[in-house]
Design an enzyme around this catalytic site. Structure first.
Site: not given
Length: 278
Positions: A105, A118
């Site tokens: 990501s 996260y």
């Protein structure tokens, strides 16, 4: 899949390929035994290309997130990847060939407010793979990171809906206000303006697999390149931290208008041009 009872949509999309060039196995990346059994079920344990795609999200004020919830994110997003790599890597090194891809990501490159845990799990994965990639080159094994920005999925939409209704015990009222009334609306704007589809990410991943010289890092959405570049342009880290602070807390209405303009600019053919790892 962790639960083969949920395979209907995938089987339907696979059509005639299912049972011929596509098979499904039970796999839980959080279980050593499940990972081992899945790889053993493959003929000769030969895995030429491994795509690590399993992941879970976690968003919200840190004060209200339990340690168990944090550990669960790392168990899937980080240790799940490590388990899969450890299982297939020895065979790849023996054969002197293979390609390991990780769906990471942009949050593994640049932290985002209220996505602390996260982002940390993705940062950990980036560091692990960046280190391991050097060793693997000696064995002709390639490692590639696929780094999407926002991706439109049912999971993402449900998570935003769920957290907007939560109470977040243990968190001060100001922080809850900033999260619900400042961050969440901005997040929705960004997803609508810059978000890609899972198919977009799949096409990028396919290009990386088929490349004669795959890159290590592959951001799927070049609209995020300036954000990452800003971080590395200032070794003190202040530039990106203060830029995000101003965007969220001082220029919120302006960002809302900007995202709507971006949504118009990135529709249709202009959006399709952003879908490239090159």
């Amino acid at each position: 899949m962790r639960d083969l009872r949920k395979k209907d949509k995938l089987v339907e999309a696979a059509g005639d390929a299912y049972g011929k060039t596509l098979t499904l196995q039970t796999l839980d990346v959080c279980s050593d035994e499940s990972v081992r059994e899945c790889v053993h079920s493959i003929k000769d344990r030969r895995v030429d290309v491994l795509i690590n795609n399993a992941g879970i999200g976690l968003v919200g004020p840190v004060e209200s997130i339990t340690m168990d919830e944090m550990k669960k994110v790392f168990e899937t997003n980080f240790f799940g990847v490590v388990r899969m790599i450890k299982e297939v890597m020895p065979d790849m090194k023996k054969r002197r060939g293979g390609h390991i891809l990780i769906i990471s990501s942009v949050m593994g490159l640049q932290g985002v407010v209220f996505n602390d845990v996260y982002a940390a799990s993705k940062f950990a994965m980036e560091g692990f793979c960046e280190s391991l990639a050097v060793q693997l080159l000696k064995f002709n094994v390639t490692m590639s990171m696929i780094e999407p920005g926002p991706v439109h999925t049912e999971f993402e939409a449900k998570m935003v809906e769920d957290v907007s209704k939560k109470e977040f015990p243990g968190t001060d009222p100001d922080t809850v206000h900033y999260f619900k009334n400042v961050y969440l609306p901005s997040s929705v704007d960004i997803f609508e303006a810059l978000g890609q589809t899972p198919d977009d990410i799949a096409r990028c991943t396919k290009k990386v697999i088929e490349s004669s010289r795959p890159r290590f890092r592959n951001m799927t959405n070049p609209l995020y390149t300036p954000i990452v570049a800003m971080k590395y342009a200032d070794e003190t880290g202040g530039l990106s931290v203060h830029a995000f602070y101003n965007l969220l807390f001082n220029f919120g209405p302006l960002m809302h208008v900007t995202m709507n303009v971006m949504k118009c600019l990135t529709c249709g053919c202009l959006r399709s041009r952003t879908i490239s790892p090159n």
